[in-house]
Enzyme design. Structure first.
Site, short mmCIF file in Angstrom:
data_model
loop_
_atom_site.label_atom_id
_atom_site.label_comp_id
_atom_site.label_asym_id
_atom_site.label_seq_id
_atom_site.Cartn_x
_atom_site.Cartn_y
_atom_site.Cartn_z
N ASP A 242 0.86 -1.18 0.00
CA ASP A 242 0.00 0.00 0.00
C ASP A 242 0.90 1.24 0.00
O ASP A 242 2.12 1.15 0.15
CB ASP A 242 -0.97 -0.03 1.19
C1 BGC Z 1 -5.07 3.26 0.07
C2 BGC Z 1 -5.22 2.26 -1.05
C3 BGC Z 1 -5.07 2.96 -2.37
C4 BGC Z 1 -3.76 3.71 -2.41
C5 BGC Z 1 -3.51 4.45 -3.72
C6 BGC Z 1 -3.81 4.08 -0.07
O1 BGC Z 1 -3.70 5.03 0.92
O2 BGC Z 1 -5.06 2.58 1.31
O3 BGC Z 1 -6.44 1.61 -0.97
O4 BGC Z 1 -5.16 2.03 -3.42
O5 BGC Z 1 -3.74 4.65 -1.35
O6 BGC Z 1 -4.33 5.54 -3.84
#
Ligand code: BGC
Length: 692
Positions: A242
């Protein structure tokens, strides 16, 4: 199916394609170590797409990733805003969810993306979780079916990315919280739906979560990544971290099996380059000494990163879908159908609904949210449609001769109260917005809810409207459970509309006026009070998840929820008869199954859809068990008076528990209570299945 991805679309684990593997052998042989390391982290973002793994010199196209839990991310411009995943969970319709996945995947492809960062497959441990709207609900069986549908649809066009692996269900402490969960609970409650999208939908990629699981960050968790995902499940795709603080180390992450650090190089990149031990072999890997990542580990990871690019022919893309597929009439219609199937009727006393246009002369539509495009979170799942139909607009468009008095405020003046009182019925729209719940992005998005209740202002509004008008119908917006005590008795009708998407107002109006018969059912438990659920702790550095949450928790405690899991009313009634098992016995092995049949009759006077639910409980088990677990569901359409047979395959493996002493799934020889009915607390048909 898009020809470009045709041969990647196998529904089970795809056999390795020898030609692709040989091509990867050749590429790895030509790559410098710097180039291999560069495959393993994101680099930039272009037009709202996150870029990783491209290497022009060798014709490696790379990935263009984009968020999309309810439609393609705002960062790419306009897109169809579908109802949030929690509403889609309330449809209990995996085939419809497959169409949603396909539609979002098509819009991603039209915008030059090739990886959709969805679905969210995190169990709703507690309805205060800020991202409750992004996931399907509280039950693993239900989530598996919905997630498999979505992934299959997406992968008709682009790669899907199941996230966030694993046990992520608290926002405000998400960047560090250690979720302590025993092995059996992890295996039975938090992982089966991830395994389902690997086994049954061949999901292309997996994103790890921010949190720790049992003391190890998900992106460096050997047990989750190496032992289970890649080892036991045989996952052949790539794993990415993530975003913000999703990677926490270099060597442990690389050794555990994290393939790509997103969105940029921090722990991978130069530190990983420095940690590579070009002389160590794979077998020596884990013992190779602190700081040593064997080259073979890098090569195996690069192979996983390249494999999906060639399986999906990203190096020779088919012509992009035209931009006209974005917000196309077909996608708008699909968004409307989903909202119509997912909005849940929770209360309907004295036939308050539907509103008969030939009898209701005037309708008051009340509340600031009635005139608000309330589509959900403003975090990474945000989507910007060019136009949204609000509840008020939908009602105005569908009202015919019914006079609409709009009071789009949360406090009533004397004149407002008079106009509400003068109407034949009142619809008041209250609930939550992105300012109350969402992803926790410091300074931008609020994170977890502070309570399960409505705000005091909304409670006061509902009370004022229902005091003025005896035929008051409340429409709740918000991701999951909202408690209703203190005001429910004063209102005649209650609908839960979640965040119903771009055509939410149209769908809602169709239900209010009876053009559409409501059929959604809750994918979550609505308790009487928050104290009826396990505690929600979003401040501690460590939390422990017990075996029970959601309906299993209230069933175990013997607590009566206000609205049980799986509950939803219709404008007709259904009766259940003739439960039959193809066999009343099963052998204690994982591979058997029985067929469960039951007849469902539409015993009312209008056509409608029913969702029949199958639950199983083990009697006299050697281990702790839920009173009942969902093990099947089926949505059917029935004309008035019509009877249909629903048929479920109950697999022996669905009865199994995870035995921590042998690390194996065990189909225990005992009696099982098999029940079929209309919600987790209304199961008129029951029989016994014996395993011996
Ligand atoms: C979120 C993800 C997301 C990523 C990209 C993160 O902070 O937890 O779900 O895909 O950001 O935007």
């Amino acid at each position: 199916m898009d020809a470009a991805v045709a041969d990647a679309g196998c529904d089970g684990p795809c056999p390795l394609n020898a030609a692709i593997e040989a091509r990867i052998d050749g590429l790895i042989a030509q790559m410098t170590l710097d180039e291999k390391i560069a495959e393993k982290h994101g680099t930039t973002s272009v037009n709202g797409l996150w870029v990783a793994s491209e290497l022009d010199r060798l014709g490696i196209p790379g990935y263009r990733m984009v968020d999309g839990a309810r439609g393609v991310s705002s960062g790419t411009g306009y897109a169809t805003a579908f109802p949030v995943a929690s509403l889609r969970g309330a449809t209990w319709d995996p085939a419809l969810e497959e169409r949603v996945g396909e539609a979002i995947g098509l819009e991603v492809a039209a915008k030059s993306g090739n990886v959709l960062l969805a679905p969210v497959l995190n169990i709703l441990h507690h309805p205060r979780w800020g991202r409750a709207q992004e996931t399907y609900g509280e039950d693993t069986f239900h989530m598996a079916r919905m997630g498999v549908g979505f992934v299959r649809g997406v992968q008709e066009h682009v790669l899907a990315n199941a996230k966030h692996y694993a046990a992520y269900s608290i926002e405000n402490s998400r960047f560090g919280v250690n979720v302590v969960v025993d092995e059996r609970t992890l295996r039975e409650q938090y992982l089966p739906h991830f395994q389902a999208v690997v086994d049954e939908a061949n999901v292309a990629s997996i994103m790890t979560s921010y949190n720790q699981v049992n003391g190890s960050y998900s992106a460096q968790n050997e047990h989750l990544l190496h032992d289970i995902l890649k080892g036991e499940w045989g996952f052949l795709g790539f794993v990415e971290s993530d975003w913000l603080f999703g990677t926490q180390s270099t060597v442990p992450s690389a050794l555990a099996g994290l393939d790509i650090e997103m969105p940029y190089a921090n722990f991978f990149g130069a530190p990983l380059l420095a940690a590579v031990d070009v002389d160590a072999g794979l077998d020596a890997g884990v013992d190779a000494g602190v700081g040593a990542v064997p080259l073979d580990v890098i090569d195996a990871s690069v192979r996983r990163i390249l494999r999906r690019q060639f399986e999906y022919h990203l190096d020779a893309p088919a012509p992009r879908p035209p931009s006209s597929v974005v917000e196309s009439p077909a996608h708008e219609a699909l968004a409307q159908q989903v909202a119509e199937e997912g909005i849940v009727l929770l209360k309907n006393d004295a036939a308050a609904l539907p509103l008969d246009r030939s009898k209701v002369r005037s309708l008051a539509v009340v509340g600031a949210l009635s005139a608000t495009a309330n589509l959900g979170d403003h975090g990474s799942s945000n989507v910007t449609p060019s136009i949204t139909v609000t509840p008020l607009q939908g009602i105005q468009q569908a009202a015919g001769k019914v006079a609409i008095a709009s009071v789009p405020t949360d406090t009533l003046s004397t004149a407002d109260t008079a106009s509400v009182a003068a109407a034949d019925a009142a619809v008041v729209v209250v609930g939550l917005t992105w300012a109350d719940e969402g992803e926790f992005i410091p300074g931008t998005s609020p994170g977890d809810r502070t309570s399960l209740t409505l705000s005091p202002a909304h409670i006061a509004l509902v009370q004022a409207v229902s005091a003025a008008n005896p035929r008051t119908i409340v429409v709740l917006e918000g991701s999951s459970a909202i408690t209703v005590e203190g005001w429910i008795d004063g209102v005649k009708g209650l609908l839960h509309a979640f965040y119903p998407g771009v055509q939410g107002g149209t769908a809602l109006a169709g239900i209010l006026f009876g053009d559409v018969n409501p059929s959604g059912k809750l994918p979550v438990t609505v308790p009487v009070a928050e104290a009826d659920l396990p505690p929600f702790d979003n401040t501690s550095a460590q939390v422990t998840y017990g075996f029970f949450h959601g309906y299993r928790y209230v069933d175990h405690d013997g607590t009566t929820p206000r609205f049980p899991f799986g509950f939803g009313l219709s404008y007709t009634t259904f009766s259940y008869e003739n439960l039959k098992l193809s066999s009343t016995t099963l052998a204690p092995a994982l591979d058997g199954s029985v067929t469960v049949n039951a007849e469902v009759r539409n015993s009312g006077s209008v056509a409608g859809d029913e969702i029949a639910e199958l639950y199983v409980g083990a009697n006299h088990s050697a281990v702790e068990r839920a009173v009942r677990d969902l093990k099947g569901f089926q949505r059917i359409h029935l004309e008035a008076g019509q009877t249909k047979t629903v048929s479920f395959t109950l697999r022996a493996r669905d009865l199994a528990y995870y035995d921590v002493t042998t690390s194996a799934w065990v189909v225990e020889p005992t009696d099982y209570t098999v029940s079929v009915g209309t919600s987790s607390r209304d199961l008129p048909l029951t029989t016994t299945l014996t395993v011996h």
